[in-house]
Design a protein around this motif. Structure first.
Motif, PDB file in Angstrom:
ATOM      1  N   ILE A   1       0.834  -1.195   0.000  1.00 22.97           N
ATOM      2  CA  ILE A   1       0.000   0.000   0.000  1.00 22.97           C
ATOM      3  C   ILE A   1       0.872   1.250   0.000  1.00 22.97           C
ATOM      4  O   ILE A   1       0.550   2.261  -0.639  1.00 22.97           O
ATOM      5  CB  ILE A   1      -0.941   0.008   1.222  1.00 22.97           C
ATOM      6  CG1 ILE A   1      -1.819  -1.257   1.236  1.00 22.97           C
ATOM      7  CG2 ILE A   1      -1.812   1.252   1.226  1.00 22.97           C
ATOM      8  CD1 ILE A   1      -2.727  -1.391   0.036  1.00 22.97           C
ATOM      9  N   ASN A   2       2.007   1.194   0.698  1.00 25.18           N
ATOM     10  CA  ASN A   2       2.893   2.356   0.765  1.00 25.18           C
ATOM     11  C   ASN A   2       3.453   2.733  -0.596  1.00 25.18           C
ATOM     12  O   ASN A   2       3.778   3.903  -0.833  1.00 25.18           O
ATOM     13  CB  ASN A   2       4.039   2.076   1.739  1.00 25.18           C
ATOM     14  CG  ASN A   2       3.572   2.076   3.183  1.00 25.18           C
ATOM     15  OD1 ASN A   2       2.537   2.658   3.505  1.00 25.18           O
ATOM     16  ND2 ASN A   2       4.321   1.429   4.053  1.00 25.18           N
TER      17      ASN A   2
ATOM     18  N   THR B   1       0.940   4.950  -1.993  1.00 29.43           N
ATOM     19  CA  THR B   1       0.968   6.209  -1.255  1.00 29.43           C
ATOM     20  C   THR B   1       2.128   7.086  -1.707  1.00 29.43           C
ATOM     21  O   THR B   1       1.980   8.297  -1.906  1.00 29.43           O
ATOM     22  CB  THR B   1       1.082   5.927   0.253  1.00 29.43           C
ATOM     23  OG1 THR B   1      -0.004   5.100   0.665  1.00 29.43           O
ATOM     24  CG2 THR B   1       1.043   7.220   1.050  1.00 29.43           C
ATOM     25  N   THR B   2       3.302   6.467  -1.888  1.00 25.15           N
ATOM     26  CA  THR B   2       4.472   7.212  -2.358  1.00 25.15           C
ATOM     27  C   THR B   2       4.226   7.792  -3.742  1.00 25.15           C
ATOM     28  O   THR B   2       4.590   8.939  -4.024  1.00 25.15           O
ATOM     29  CB  THR B   2       5.709   6.296  -2.381  1.00 25.15           C
ATOM     30  OG1 THR B   2       5.936   5.776  -1.073  1.00 25.15           O
ATOM     31  CG2 THR B   2       6.944   7.057  -2.838  1.00 25.15           C
TER      32      THR B   2
ATOM     33  N   LEU C   1       1.331   8.601  -5.059  1.00 21.25           N
ATOM     34  CA  LEU C   1       0.373   9.689  -4.939  1.00 21.25           C
ATOM     35  C   LEU C   1       1.028  10.936  -4.356  1.00 21.25           C
ATOM     36  O   LEU C   1       0.767  12.060  -4.803  1.00 21.25           O
ATOM     37  CB  LEU C   1      -0.803   9.257  -4.062  1.00 21.25           C
ATOM     38  CG  LEU C   1      -1.734   8.190  -4.648  1.00 21.25           C
ATOM     39  CD1 LEU C   1      -2.719   7.719  -3.589  1.00 21.25           C
ATOM     40  CD2 LEU C   1      -2.477   8.732  -5.860  1.00 21.25           C
ATOM     41  N   THR C   2       1.885  10.756  -3.345  1.00 17.79           N
ATOM     42  CA  THR C   2       2.556  11.895  -2.720  1.00 17.79           C
ATOM     43  C   THR C   2       3.391  12.658  -3.727  1.00 17.79           C
ATOM     44  O   THR C   2       3.337  13.890  -3.805  1.00 17.79           O
ATOM     45  CB  THR C   2       3.436  11.415  -1.551  1.00 17.79           C
ATOM     46  OG1 THR C   2       2.628  10.720  -0.598  1.00 17.79           O
ATOM     47  CG2 THR C   2       4.114  12.588  -0.868  1.00 17.79           C
TER      48      THR C   2
ATOM     49  N   MET D   1      -9.015  11.386  -1.382  1.00 20.47           N
ATOM     50  CA  MET D   1      -8.025  10.569  -0.688  1.00 20.47           C
ATOM     51  C   MET D   1      -8.656   9.793   0.467  1.00 20.47           C
ATOM     52  O   MET D   1      -8.279   8.651   0.743  1.00 20.47           O
ATOM     53  CB  MET D   1      -6.881  11.439  -0.173  1.00 20.47           C
ATOM     54  CG  MET D   1      -5.995  12.024  -1.258  1.00 20.47           C
ATOM     55  SD  MET D   1      -5.235  10.738  -2.301  1.00 20.47           S
ATOM     56  CE  MET D   1      -6.299  10.809  -3.758  1.00 20.47           C
TER      57      MET D   1
ATOM     58  N   GLY E   1      -8.668   5.861   0.514  1.00 21.46           N
ATOM     59  CA  GLY E   1      -8.078   5.153   1.646  1.00 21.46           C
ATOM     60  C   GLY E   1      -8.980   4.055   2.181  1.00 21.46           C
ATOM     61  O   GLY E   1      -8.523   2.952   2.487  1.00 21.46           O
TER      62      GLY E   1
ATOM     63  N   ILE F   1      -5.184   3.157   7.284  1.00 18.50           N
ATOM     64  CA  ILE F   1      -4.824   3.595   5.930  1.00 18.50           C
ATOM     65  C   ILE F   1      -5.469   4.922   5.536  1.00 18.50           C
ATOM     66  O   ILE F   1      -4.791   5.786   4.957  1.00 18.50           O
ATOM     67  CB  ILE F   1      -5.150   2.490   4.906  1.00 18.50           C
ATOM     68  CG1 ILE F   1      -4.147   1.341   5.039  1.00 18.50           C
ATOM     69  CG2 ILE F   1      -5.129   3.037   3.479  1.00 18.50           C
ATOM     70  CD1 ILE F   1      -4.420   0.162   4.124  1.00 18.50           C
TER      71      ILE F   1
ATOM     72  N   ILE G   1      -2.991   7.915   4.332  1.00 18.71           N
ATOM     73  CA  ILE G   1      -2.976   8.449   2.972  1.00 18.71           C
ATOM     74  C   ILE G   1      -3.222   9.959   2.971  1.00 18.71           C
ATOM     75  O   ILE G   1      -2.512  10.716   2.281  1.00 18.71           O
ATOM     76  CB  ILE G   1      -4.008   7.722   2.095  1.00 18.71           C
ATOM     77  CG1 ILE G   1      -3.468   6.341   1.714  1.00 18.71           C
ATOM     78  CG2 ILE G   1      -4.362   8.521   0.852  1.00 18.71           C
ATOM     79  CD1 ILE G   1      -4.272   5.609   0.688  1.00 18.71           C
TER      80      ILE G   1
ATOM     81  N   ASN H   1       0.000  11.679   4.399  1.00 12.20           N
ATOM     82  CA  ASN H   1       1.168  11.640   3.516  1.00 12.20           C
ATOM     83  C   ASN H   1       0.946  12.389   2.205  1.00 12.20           C
ATOM     84  O   ASN H   1       1.818  13.119   1.743  1.00 12.20           O
ATOM     85  CB  ASN H   1       1.554  10.186   3.211  1.00 12.20           C
ATOM     86  CG  ASN H   1       2.186   9.496   4.404  1.00 12.20           C
ATOM     87  OD1 ASN H   1       2.771  10.146   5.264  1.00 12.20           O
ATOM     88  ND2 ASN H   1       2.060   8.189   4.482  1.00 12.20           N
ATOM     89  N   VAL H   2      -0.220  12.195   1.592  1.00 15.60           N
ATOM     90  CA  VAL H   2      -0.455  12.744   0.255  1.00 15.60           C
ATOM     91  C   VAL H   2      -0.813  14.228   0.301  1.00 15.60           C
ATOM     92  O   VAL H   2      -0.333  15.008  -0.528  1.00 15.60           O
ATOM     93  CB  VAL H   2      -1.566  11.953  -0.464  1.00 15.60           C
ATOM     94  CG1 VAL H   2      -1.892  12.581  -1.813  1.00 15.60           C
ATOM     95  CG2 VAL H   2      -1.133  10.505  -0.654  1.00 15.60           C
TER      96      VAL H   2
END
Length: 460
Positions: free
Chosen positions: A250-251, A254-255, A257-258, A281, A285, A320, A324, A327-328
């Motif tokens: 999942i990360n 997320t990375t 999307l960020t 988001m 999530g 999550i 998300i 982070n995003v």
């Protein structure tokens, strides 16, 4: 804005990493004994801190050359800085090797041998765009991913080793191959002496604050594993590490999307549009949490010895949506609005709270799953703190009720509904909650998407 297209591009670039991660996350634990898998995950936990061992020097390089063109860079000075980094990391490696040898810890020895290739490759990651060799670098990194996958499969299915050492050794060797390939292919070849110690000191001074922020970030995402390793059994650490491996799939999204959202948020001035992105988001999530039920099927049918880890996975997956959005959206806004110091201090504060809670729980609660509850709580705490820093992007009563309702639906599907049926029940529940809570926002998103599609196809 071609946001959906750009997200697709960035995410597709990570598909190979997902494939390698799936092998590491599912095949290797399926065939390795618990103790061997625990050793392998101990090594990967140690390796996550290798980037701290340049003490901000590489971050100082990034600040110095960030945004400059290839023609503007003094190549001789950059090669000298690379040479200093090589000698500096060689010294750190020797010291670390001595510690590993004296302690007779082969995992620490492998960690020491990884310092030079990892941090020199990181150096290239931060300067390759300025040097103008992005294509060559990408090819080498793709080749290294395929090589990593190939080596793991050979060790797993042909050599059939039942210990962690061959996997660790193969990974260390591949890191050196990647580093040597970069040295051979990049234009910054050779070693040149003649360091300007005053400039070197400035690079450390500039980069150390960034390094401290990175250290807090890494520690926040790994502190739970440290406590499980320190206070619970080897099997508990193996189960917990397996759960983290699943979370890392999942990360990757997320990375992606960020990185994709940063330029859009930097240009976006309409707070109403930001609110819609935040809602997207939040819904995304909750939808991603449904992947837990797919992982549950895989684990129960193909890796039954890791069934105890499913309870950890479910607890972590419940966080999550908060992870998300934080982070995003919020992490990008901290950078865009130059609030890095506030971000670091608040993350350090949440880290300290988590550490105290985990230490207390570890002493009085014998079930290692309590650590995952604290981890999930920490994500939601960060989420709520960030909400206060950006009052133009609030989390309203409707958002809170949606999150609480989602948590109830998710818990009921995990605990009470039989396998296979829980997947459909969950997505039905989330769909109803989304339509009831965000009907207006979803209609707006749908209309925006259709308008962009019509423009691209020429439909009026």
């Amino acid at each position: 804005m071609h946001l959906i297209r750009d997200i697709g591009k960035v995410f597709s670039a990570n598909l190979l990493s997902v494939l390698v991660g799936m092998v590491t996350g599912f095949l290797i634990p399926a065939f390795l004994p618990l103790t061997a898998y625990a050793e392998l995950k101990t090594f990967t936990l140690y390796v996550s801190y290798v980037g701290i061992l340049h003490f901000g020097f590489i971050d100082g390089i990034f600040v110095k050359y960030g945004g400059r063109r290839y023609e503007e860079i003094d190549k001789n000075e950059l090669i000298k800085e690379k040479t200093f980094l090589l000698f500096f990391q060689a010294g750190v490696t020797i010291l670390s090797l001595l510690i590993g040898i004296l302690s007779r810890d082969w995992i620490f020895i492998a960690l020491a041998l990884s310092i030079i290739p990892i941090n020199l490759v990181t150096f290239y990651k931060l300067v390759f765009q300025a040097v103008g060799e992005f294509t060559a670098y990408s090819r080498i990194m793709y080749a290294s991913s395929w090589a990593t996958l190939f080596v793991q499969l050979v060790i797993l299915f042909i050599l059939r080793y039942q210990t962690a050492m061959p996997y660790v050794g193969g990974w260390v060797v591949l890191n050196y191959i990647v580093y040597i390939a970069l040295e051979w292919r990049m234009p910054l070849k050779g070693i040149r002496l003649g360091f300007d110690l005053k400039k070197i000191k400035t690079l450390f001074a500039v980069g150390i604050f960034v390094a401290l922020g990175n250290f807090a970030f890494i520690t926040f995402y790994s502190i739970d594993r440290w406590f499980v390793k320190a206070f619970y059994s080897t099997a508990s650490f193996a189960y917990y590490s397996f759960a983290i491996s699943i979370m890392q799939t999942i990360n990757i999204l997320t990375t992606s999307l960020t990185a994709t959202f940063y330029p859009y948020l930097a240009r976006l001035r309409d707070h109403a549009q930001m609110q819609i992105l935040k809602t997207m988001m939040l819904i995304l999530g909750t939808l991603l949490c449904g992947s837990y039920f797919v992982f549950e099927i895989i684990v129960r049918d193909f890796i039954p010895k890791y069934i105890p880890a499913l309870s950890i996975v479910s607890i972590l997956f419940a966080a999550i949506p908060a992870m998300i959005i934080f982070n995003v959206i919020y992490v990008n806004l901290y950078q865009i609005e130059r609030k890095q110091k506030k971000y670091f201090l608040e993350m350090a504060a949440v880290l300290a709270i988590s550490a105290v809670l985990m230490l207390t729980a570890s002493r009085f609660v014998h079930d290692y799953r309590i650590i995952s509850f604290i981890t999930a709580f920490s994500f939601y705490l960060l989420f709520l703190i960030a909400m206060r820093d950006f009052r133009y992007l609030p989390v309203g009563t409707k958002d809170i009720l949606f999150i609480l309702s989602f948590l109830v639906v998710f818990a009921v599907c995990v605990i009470s509904i039989p396998l296979f049926f829980n997947l459909f029940a969950f997505y039905l529940g989330v769909s109803i909650l989304s339509a009831a809570g965000y009907k207006k926002e979803l209609l707006h998103i749908r209309q925006t998407f259709l308008n962009k599609k019509n423009k691209q196809t020429g439909v009026i």
